[in-house]
Design an enzyme around this catalytic site. Structure first.
Site, PDB file in Angstrom:
ATOM      1  N   LYS A 188       0.825  -1.204   0.000  1.00  0.00           N
ATOM      2  CA  LYS A 188       0.000   0.000   0.000  1.00  0.00           C
ATOM      3  C   LYS A 188       0.864   1.261   0.000  1.00  0.00           C
ATOM      4  O   LYS A 188       0.519   2.272  -0.619  1.00  0.00           O
ATOM      5  CB  LYS A 188      -0.942  -0.011   1.208  1.00  0.00           C
ATOM      6  N   GLU A 228      -3.172   6.427   8.193  1.00  0.00           N
ATOM      7  CA  GLU A 228      -3.939   7.392   7.399  1.00  0.00           C
ATOM      8  C   GLU A 228      -4.957   8.103   8.279  1.00  0.00           C
ATOM      9  O   GLU A 228      -5.424   7.562   9.292  1.00  0.00           O
ATOM     10  CB  GLU A 228      -4.688   6.686   6.267  1.00  0.00           C
ATOM     11  N   ARG A 265      -7.017  -8.327  -8.840  1.00  0.00           N
ATOM     12  CA  ARG A 265      -7.715  -9.602  -9.036  1.00  0.00           C
ATOM     13  C   ARG A 265      -9.181  -9.322  -9.303  1.00  0.00           C
ATOM     14  O   ARG A 265      -9.622  -8.169  -9.278  1.00  0.00           O
ATOM     15  CB  ARG A 265      -7.597 -10.448  -7.771  1.00  0.00           C
TER      16      ARG A 265
END
Length: 671
Positions: free
Chosen positions: A116, A200, A292
């Site tokens: 990430k 975050e 995916r």
């Protein structure tokens, strides 16, 4: 196009891929563990290969065994489904090295988006908007806490290599940071083998909106519109819908173009999903890219009329995308509900057991539309289990995905309500009743959506249990009487169930147990075995039993006709009246005489799992609600807390020990 593929997965996604391959004339190879030898996905494929023991790390996560199976069976390509090895860059590269096609993006794209932190650095360069936070490589606890303090609380800790809600914690205060970080890292290392995290800003009342993207190897990339996945528990999706309610054409285009930019930035090929967190004012920020096919891809298929698995197969075989952006259209509205074996009233604790009954609304399976139809079927069910199958502790406890379509959102909601009401599952706890309350609630019905919807409406979504109505108790009584009549020996005069007595009438009392307590029903036999007087809650009712089959009951109660489907499970009785499920118990007092067990001092494992942390020492004095230990089961952490103030007299297991369901974890003495 391929002639044979291996599906490196299990459950409903393996069945889903096999269905499209069958339609295209492609042979399929299933892989399975010891626990899945008789599974539905094995039967759905043309041939199968055994991988190993039930734990995923010894079977479905063994890349070398899967590649060997593909080569041995002559498969040309491997479809990874989702989960397991689907986002493993090493596996994708190993497939290529073995001369096999990985039906997914190149390893370089998976690696770029797998972290990430690295992904957000790439997105920043591609001018994709980002949530304020720290996405760097430093992982010292003090440094991360300082960054969280700088960003401002609440903050969200996220496993850098994570996904699916694993390794995520919301931290409200600086003093809670270290405990949350430790828990987050434990779950991250367990789920992904990587304990790095990022920090975050946690947005209040955000929506979770994701864009389906598709790219080919010829430089083309499109977005297939958006899905709203805001309704979540434990950061995992519960309901998904497409298109997102309230989405303007301009905002859809902006998010779609940002998603395409993200895909192009990593040289993406195949199906992928770019996930955004969106404020109520319409601003949006990149969260992550799932490299995916997503669990919720069926809602996109329903509104576009496209088979995304077919697109995957065509792109992986070298074909260009079947359509251009300007050729894509949205038709109607679709909603997906995930039917899980879990207990929402107990913190969504996963459940295990055998599906002794599993029935549903008339539905298509994996199909988009009937031949010649201009719109999708109203109900589609993607399931990887059948009636009689078991939900084991080794894998995700999903039973099925229920997907509905309607000409608009209101029509789709009506179809969802009707389909949920027709679901009948017996043998383990499910979230069906919770889903019914969720879609009927004002927030979801009016599309007042955000990721905190479930917590914000907790009082209405988790109401206190209520006693069954007189109608339900009458149906339960009739079901018992009907079963007794069906099982009676007509040759034995002492076994007759008509209730005939010389110069009197038989009277009888039933005591039904349920979640809110007990309810008593007094029966006065009329003598003919077809009509009775019932005393329920101080009122008298006349009950007449009509002919019915073995798994349903139809009665007249005070002149009104009532009916329900019936399922017996030992002393348990389940009634399905076309609106909801009612579960009661009618214990045999003789069978339980002398077997009452005192539960004081026992704290037991709610399911099979592993001890990952002991939070108290032997001899510790604790208050009610104090966390005592943490178990990991079905990929989730579960905290065992003190039921009252008291003393921990003994700890029976150590960190790393496996425990069985019902095992006594510690000795506890209440104060």
């Amino acid at each position: 196009m391929f002639t044979k593929i291996l599906i490196a997965n299990r459950g409903e996604i393996a069945c889903r891929v096999a269905a499209t391959a069958r339609r295209l004339g492609i042979a399929t190879v299933a892989v399975y563990s010891d626990a899945d030898a008789q599974a539905k996905h094995v039967a759905a494929c043309d041939e199968s290969v055994h991988l190993g023991p039930a734990p995923a790390k010894e079977s479905y996560l063994c890349a070398d065994k899967i590649i060997a199976a593909a080569l041995a069976t002559g498969a040309q390509a491997i479809h990874p489904g989702y989960g397991f090895l689907s986002e493993n860059a090493g596996f994708a590269q190993a497939c290529a090295d073995a001369g096999l096609v990985f039906i997914g993006p190149p390893a370089s794209a998976i690696e770029a988006m797998g972290s990430k932190s690295a992904a957000k650095a790439l997105m920043e360069k591609a001018a994709v908007p980002l949530v304020p936070g720290y996405h760097g490589q430093r992982q010292e606890s003090d440094f991360l806490r300082t960054e969280a303090d700088r960003i401002g609380y609440p903050v969200l800790l996220k496993a850098s290599a994570g996904g699916g809600g694993k390794g995520m914690r919301v931290v409200e205060r600086s003093e809670d940071f270290e405990v949350a970080l430790a828990s987050c890292k434990r779950e991250a290392i367990s789920s992904f083998g990587d304990d790095r995290v990022l920090v975050e800003k946690y947005l209040t009342r955000p929506r979770h909106i994701e864009i389906q993207v598709f790219a080919d190897g010829h430089g083309h990339c499109v977005y297939l519109f958006e899905r709203d996945c805001s309704v979540q528990r434990r950061h995992q999706k519960v309901l998904e819908e497409a298109p997102a309610p309230g989405m303007s054409c301009g905002r859809r285009a902006a998010m779609g173009e940002a998603a395409v930019a993200a895909a192009r930035a990593v040289g993406y090929v195949g199906a992928g999903t770019v996930e955004f967190i969106a404020n109520q004012d319409g601003t949006f920020y990149f969260m992550e890219m799932n490299t995916r096919l997503q669990v919720e891809h069926p809602v996109t298929e329903m509104i576009t009329g496209l088979d995304l698995v077919e697109w995957q197969l065509r792109v992986a075989s070298g074909e260009p995308l079947p359509l251009k952006q300007e050729q894509l259209r949205i038709q109607g509205h679709a909603i997906e509900a995930r039917i899980y074996a879990e207990n929402p009233e107990k913190g969504f604790l996963p459940a295990i057991g055998t599906l002794t009954r599993m029935r549903s609304a008339p539905a298509v399976e994996f199909a988009l539309a009937a031949p010649g139809a201009t719109q999708p079927a109203a109900v589609r069910i993607d399931a990887g289990v059948r009636e009689g199958d078991a939900i084991s502790p080794f894998y995700d406890p999903m039973i099925a995905k229920l997907i509905v379509w309607g000409a608009d959102r209101d029509a789709a909601l009506r179809n969802m309500a009707r389909a949920l009401a027709q679901y009948q599952v017996v043998g383990l706890a499910t979230n069906i009743g919770f889903l019914q309350r969720l879609i009927a609630g004002q927030a979801f019905a009016t599309a007042d959506l955000d990721t905190g919807l479930i917590e914000r409406h907790r009082d209405t979504l988790f109401p206190a249990p209520v006693a069954p109505t007189a109608d339900t108790l009458a149906l339960a009584t009739a079901a018992l009487l009907q079963r007794e009549q069906r099982n009676q020996d007509s040759r034995d005069p002492w076994a007759q169930t008509s209730g005939w007595r010389l110069n009197t009438r038989l009277q009888r009392c039933l005591n039904f147990e349920h979640d809110s307590g007990n309810s008593e029903v007094r029966i006065d036999y009329a003598g003919d075995g077809r009509q009775w007087q019932l005393q329920i809650g101080g009122n008298t009712h006349t009950l007449a039993l009509h002919a019915a089959n073995t798994d349903s009951v139809r009665i007249s109660l005070d002149g009104r006709t009532l009916q329900a489907d019936v399922a017996w499970e030992g002393e348990g009785l389940h009634l399905f009246d076309g609106r909801s499920q009612h579960s009661l118990r009618l214990p045999d007092p003789m069978a339980h005489a002398g077997h009452a067990e005192a539960e004081g001092g026992r704290l037991t494992a709610p399911m099979p799992g592993k001890i990952v942390a002991l939070l108290v020492d032997q001899g510790a004095s604790v208050t009610q609600g104090t966390p005592l230990l943490i178990m990991e089961a079905m990929k989730m952490e579960h905290t065992i807390a003190a039921p009252s103030a008291g003393t921990v007299e003994a700890l029976r297991y150590a960190v790393g020990d496996q425990v069985a369901e019902g095992a006594q974890l510690l000795d506890f003495k209440a104060a």
